[in-house]
Each structure stands twice: as structure tokens, then as C-alpha cells.
Motif scaffolding. Structure first.
Motif, PDB file in Angstrom:
ATOM      1  N   ALA A  75       0.818  -1.221   0.000  1.00 44.67           N
ATOM      2  CA  ALA A  75       0.000   0.000   0.000  1.00 44.67           C
ATOM      3  C   ALA A  75       0.849   1.268   0.000  1.00 44.67           C
ATOM      4  CB  ALA A  75      -0.957  -0.006   1.192  1.00 44.67           C
ATOM      5  N   LEU A  76       1.802   1.374   0.903  1.00 44.58           N
ATOM      6  CA  LEU A  76       2.614   2.597   0.973  1.00 44.58           C
ATOM      7  C   LEU A  76       3.475   2.785  -0.272  1.00 44.58           C
ATOM      8  CD1 LEU A  76       3.518   5.142   2.411  1.00 44.58           C
ATOM      9  CD2 LEU A  76       5.173   3.749   3.698  1.00 44.58           C
ATOM     10  N   PRO A  77       4.192   1.763  -0.765  1.00 46.87           N
ATOM     11  CA  PRO A  77       4.960   1.984  -1.991  1.00 46.87           C
ATOM     12  C   PRO A  77       4.093   2.414  -3.178  1.00 46.87           C
ATOM     13  CG  PRO A  77       5.687  -0.032  -0.931  1.00 46.87           C
ATOM     14  CD  PRO A  77       4.462   0.446  -0.189  1.00 46.87           C
ATOM     15  N   ILE A  78       2.922   1.793  -3.326  1.00 46.08           N
ATOM     16  CA  ILE A  78       2.030   2.171  -4.429  1.00 46.08           C
ATOM     17  C   ILE A  78       1.553   3.613  -4.247  1.00 46.08           C
ATOM     18  CG2 ILE A  78      -0.235   1.731  -5.479  1.00 46.08           C
ATOM     19  CD1 ILE A  78       0.281  -1.292  -4.855  1.00 46.08           C
ATOM     20  N   ALA A  79       1.177   3.975  -3.033  1.00 47.59           N
ATOM     21  CA  ALA A  79       0.730   5.345  -2.761  1.00 47.59           C
ATOM     22  C   ALA A  79       1.846   6.354  -3.037  1.00 47.59           C
ATOM     23  CB  ALA A  79       0.247   5.466  -1.315  1.00 47.59           C
ATOM     24  N   LEU A  80       3.063   6.041  -2.619  1.00 43.02           N
ATOM     25  CA  LEU A  80       4.192   6.952  -2.873  1.00 43.02           C
ATOM     26  C   LEU A  80       4.430   7.123  -4.368  1.00 43.02           C
ATOM     27  CD1 LEU A  80       6.733   5.883  -0.108  1.00 43.02           C
ATOM     28  CD2 LEU A  80       5.482   8.044  -0.260  1.00 43.02           C
ATOM     29  N   LEU A  81       4.384   6.036  -5.109  1.00 47.84           N
ATOM     30  CA  LEU A  81       4.562   6.135  -6.562  1.00 47.84           C
ATOM     31  C   LEU A  81       3.456   6.979  -7.191  1.00 47.84           C
ATOM     32  CD1 LEU A  81       5.678   2.472  -7.227  1.00 47.84           C
ATOM     33  CD2 LEU A  81       7.054   4.525  -7.687  1.00 47.84           C
ATOM     34  N   ALA A  82       2.230   6.839  -6.708  1.00 46.16           N
ATOM     35  CA  ALA A  82       1.112   7.636  -7.234  1.00 46.16           C
ATOM     36  C   ALA A  82       1.308   9.122  -6.924  1.00 46.16           C
ATOM     37  CB  ALA A  82      -0.205   7.134  -6.655  1.00 46.16           C
ATOM     38  N   VAL A  83       1.727   9.423  -5.699  1.00 48.84           N
ATOM     39  CA  VAL A  83       1.957  10.826  -5.317  1.00 48.84           C
ATOM     40  C   VAL A  83       3.122  11.412  -6.108  1.00 48.84           C
ATOM     41  CG1 VAL A  83       2.681  12.325  -3.408  1.00 48.84           C
ATOM     42  CG2 VAL A  83       0.907  10.610  -3.046  1.00 48.84           C
ATOM     43  N   PHE A  84       4.213  10.655  -6.229  1.00 48.87           N
ATOM     44  CA  PHE A  84       5.360  11.145  -7.008  1.00 48.87           C
ATOM     45  C   PHE A  84       4.953  11.389  -8.453  1.00 48.87           C
ATOM     46  CE2 PHE A  84       8.344   8.518  -4.069  1.00 48.87           C
ATOM     47  CZ  PHE A  84       8.252   9.481  -3.079  1.00 48.87           C
ATOM     48  N   SER A  85       4.162  10.477  -9.023  1.00 42.35           N
ATOM     49  CA  SER A  85       3.714  10.634 -10.409  1.00 42.35           C
ATOM     50  C   SER A  85       2.821  11.853 -10.575  1.00 42.35           C
ATOM     51  CB  SER A  85       2.979   9.373 -10.875  1.00 42.35           C
ATOM     52  OG  SER A  85       3.865   8.289 -10.916  1.00 42.35           O
ATOM     53  N   ALA A  86       1.920  12.049  -9.636  1.00 43.64           N
ATOM     54  CA  ALA A  86       1.047  13.232  -9.695  1.00 43.64           C
ATOM     55  C   ALA A  86       1.886  14.501  -9.610  1.00 43.64           C
ATOM     56  CB  ALA A  86       0.027  13.187  -8.562  1.00 43.64           C
ATOM     57  N   GLY A  87       2.881  14.499  -8.741  1.00 40.97           N
ATOM     58  CA  GLY A  87       3.766  15.663  -8.629  1.00 40.97           C
ATOM     59  C   GLY A  87       4.532  15.929  -9.902  1.00 40.97           C
ATOM     60  N   VAL A  88       5.047  14.887 -10.534  1.00 44.46           N
ATOM     61  CA  VAL A  88       5.779  15.048 -11.795  1.00 44.46           C
ATOM     62  C   VAL A  88       4.845  15.582 -12.876  1.00 44.46           C
ATOM     63  CG1 VAL A  88       6.921  13.771 -13.664  1.00 44.46           C
ATOM     64  CG2 VAL A  88       7.564  13.333 -11.289  1.00 44.46           C
ATOM     65  N   ALA A  89       3.654  15.009 -12.973  1.00 45.95           N
ATOM     66  CA  ALA A  89       2.698  15.449 -13.995  1.00 45.95           C
ATOM     67  C   ALA A  89       2.281  16.900 -13.784  1.00 45.95           C
ATOM     68  CB  ALA A  89       1.474  14.539 -13.994  1.00 45.95           C
ATOM     69  N   LEU A  90       1.987  17.266 -12.546  1.00 42.01           N
ATOM     70  CA  LEU A  90       1.597  18.651 -12.255  1.00 42.01           C
ATOM     71  C   LEU A  90       2.755  19.611 -12.464  1.00 42.01           C
ATOM     72  CD1 LEU A  90      -0.633  18.062  -9.095  1.00 42.01           C
ATOM     73  CD2 LEU A  90      -1.388  18.693 -11.416  1.00 42.01           C
ATOM     74  N   GLY A  91       3.959  19.199 -12.074  1.00 34.12           N
ATOM     75  CA  GLY A  91       5.137  20.037 -12.297  1.00 34.12           C
ATOM     76  C   GLY A  91       5.397  20.251 -13.775  1.00 34.12           C
ATOM     77  N   ALA A  92       5.223  19.204 -14.573  1.00 35.50           N
ATOM     78  CA  ALA A  92       5.416  19.323 -16.022  1.00 35.50           C
ATOM     79  C   ALA A  92       4.371  20.244 -16.631  1.00 35.50           C
ATOM     80  CB  ALA A  92       5.342  17.947 -16.675  1.00 35.50           C
ATOM     81  N   ARG A  93       3.143  20.092 -16.173  1.00 41.33           N
ATOM     82  CA  ARG A  93       2.060  20.932 -16.698  1.00 41.33           C
ATOM     83  C   ARG A  93       2.316  22.407 -16.380  1.00 41.33           C
ATOM     84  NH1 ARG A  93      -4.120  19.441 -16.069  1.00 41.33           N
ATOM     85  NH2 ARG A  93      -3.776  18.645 -18.143  1.00 41.33           N
ATOM     86  N   ALA A  94       2.868  22.671 -15.202  1.00 42.63           N
ATOM     87  CA  ALA A  94       3.156  24.050 -14.795  1.00 42.63           C
ATOM     88  C   ALA A  94       4.487  24.550 -15.358  1.00 42.63           C
ATOM     89  CB  ALA A  94       3.173  24.149 -13.273  1.00 42.63           C
ATOM     90  N   GLY A  95       5.233  23.673 -16.029  1.00 39.33           N
ATOM     91  CA  GLY A  95       6.502  24.071 -16.629  1.00 39.33           C
ATOM     92  C   GLY A  95       7.619  24.272 -15.626  1.00 39.33           C
ATOM     93  N   ARG A  96       7.613  23.538 -14.529  1.00 35.59           N
ATOM     94  CA  ARG A  96       8.654  23.746 -13.524  1.00 35.59           C
ATOM     95  C   ARG A  96       9.380  22.447 -13.144  1.00 35.59           C
ATOM     96  NH1 ARG A  96       3.762  25.140 -10.011  1.00 35.59           N
ATOM     97  NH2 ARG A  96       3.366  23.128  -9.080  1.00 35.59           N
ATOM     98  N   LEU A  97       9.604  21.580 -14.127  1.00 37.11           N
ATOM     99  CA  LEU A  97      10.340  20.350 -13.852  1.00 37.11           C
ATOM    100  C   LEU A  97      11.835  20.622 -13.788  1.00 37.11           C
ATOM    101  CD1 LEU A  97       8.636  17.512 -15.895  1.00 37.11           C
ATOM    102  CD2 LEU A  97       8.521  17.975 -13.460  1.00 37.11           C
TER     103      LEU A  97
END
Length: 182
Positions: A75-97
Motif C-alpha cells: 500500500a505505501l509503496p504504491i501510494a508513494l509512486l502515485a503521489v510522485f507521479s502526480a507531482g511530476v505530472a503537475l510540475g510538467a504541466r506548470a513548466g517547472r520540472l
């Protein structure tokens, strides 16, 4: 076999990620500011979040090693991967990767491959949860652990592999695959 494969692959990824950030003060100092790409602005918040990430990666690693119930284990590893992925996607969308320094110094990976890797590792964990805790034969466990080590190492080295295999943006004489060596 899939449970051993998923647990070992995730364990390799989370242990390497933890060690890469915790191995020195400089490594931690390189990682913390990269959290600005996720919208964390203040240095204090970045350092706090970086410390929390380290703690969660350590807990995830221990759970992958010691927990027996598949849901507790993954559960925790899957949740961490989901949060990291959401952060990467949102950061890319905002142009701040920026380079995340998740596994060391060479961590520049384009958004789509980064998300594909995180998603596939999370999907492997979900498949292990669905497979349950049924114990296989010793041979199946050894095969699963071996596949997990290979998969984990490939995930950890994905940015380096991408850089090594990519011909995009290379100028003649600057590492293009078509150039002769020597």
C-alpha cells in the motif's frame, strides 16, 4: 512469483532512492530544492518535505521486507509512486520540472517515460496485491526475486539508460550513436 518480483523490484527502487538522498548532506541538499517543481516554495518546507520523503521511503522499504499481508506490504509503496507521479505530472504541466536527484546526479528523465516507469512499478505492486500472499515453490520465489533485482536495477538506471540510448539533441562528435568511437 509475482509477489516476490514486485516486492524485490520495489525494494531495490526505494532503498536506492533513500540511500541516494541520505548518503551525504550534499545529496540531501541537492534533493530538497528539487521539490520546488512540485510547488513547494520555501526552503524550510522543501527540507521538511525532503525529510518526510526519506522517512516514508524507509518505512516503505521495511514494509516490503517484513510485512506478510500483501495490502500492508504494497500500500505505501504504491501510494508513494502515485503521489510522485502526480507531482511530476503537475510540475510538467506548470513548466517547472527539474532534475529530482531521486537516484543520484543523473536524474533527468522526460515526463512521459518517468510517469510510465512509476506507473508500471505501481501496476506491478497492484498485481502482487491481487495475487495475494499465496506462497509458491522455492524455485518460483528465486525466479521472482531475480526478476525483481533486474527490474529494480533497470528502473533505478532508467535516466542513465535513456541518456545513453538517446540520440535526441546530440551533435555530431558529441556522443551521437552514429559517430565512430576512437
Amino acid at each position: 512469483m509475482i509477489v516476490d518480483w514486485a516486492a524485490t523490484a520495489m525494494l531495490v527502487v526505494f532503498v536506492v532512492a533513500f540511500v541516494a538522498k541520505a548518503r551525504s548532506a550534499q545529496a540531501f541538499d541537492d534533493f530538497a530544492p528539487s521539490l520546488s517543481q512540485f510547488g513547494i516554495g520555501s526552503i524550510t518546507a522543501q527540507r521538511f518535505t525532503a525529510a518526510a520523503v526519506l522517512g516514508l521511503e524507509a518505512v516503505a522499504s521495511v514494509g516490503l521486507l517484513l510485512a506478510h499481508h500483501p495490502l500492508v506490504r504494497f500500500a505505501l509503496p504504491i501510494a508513494l509512486l502515485a503521489v510522485f507521479s502526480a507531482g511530476v505530472a503537475l510540475g510538467a504541466r506548470a513548466g517547472r520540472l527539474s532534475a529530482c536527484h531521486c537516484f543520484g546526479t543523473s536524474t533527468t528523465l522526460p515526463t512521459r517515460p518517468h510517469l510510465a516507469l512509476n506507473g508500471s512499478l505501481a501496476a506491478l505492486g497492484c498485481a502482487a496485491v491481487l495475487a495475494g500472499g499465496a506462497a509458491g515453490s522455492t524455485g518460483e520465489s528465486v525466479l521472482g526475486i531475480g526478476l525483481g533485482i533486474i527490474t529494480g536495477v533497470l528502473f533505478v538506471g532508467s535516466a542513465d539508460l535513456y541518456t545513453a540510448l538517446s540520440t535526441a539533441g546530440t551533435a555530431p562528435g558529441r556522443g551521437a550513436v552514429s559517430e565512430k568511437v576512437g
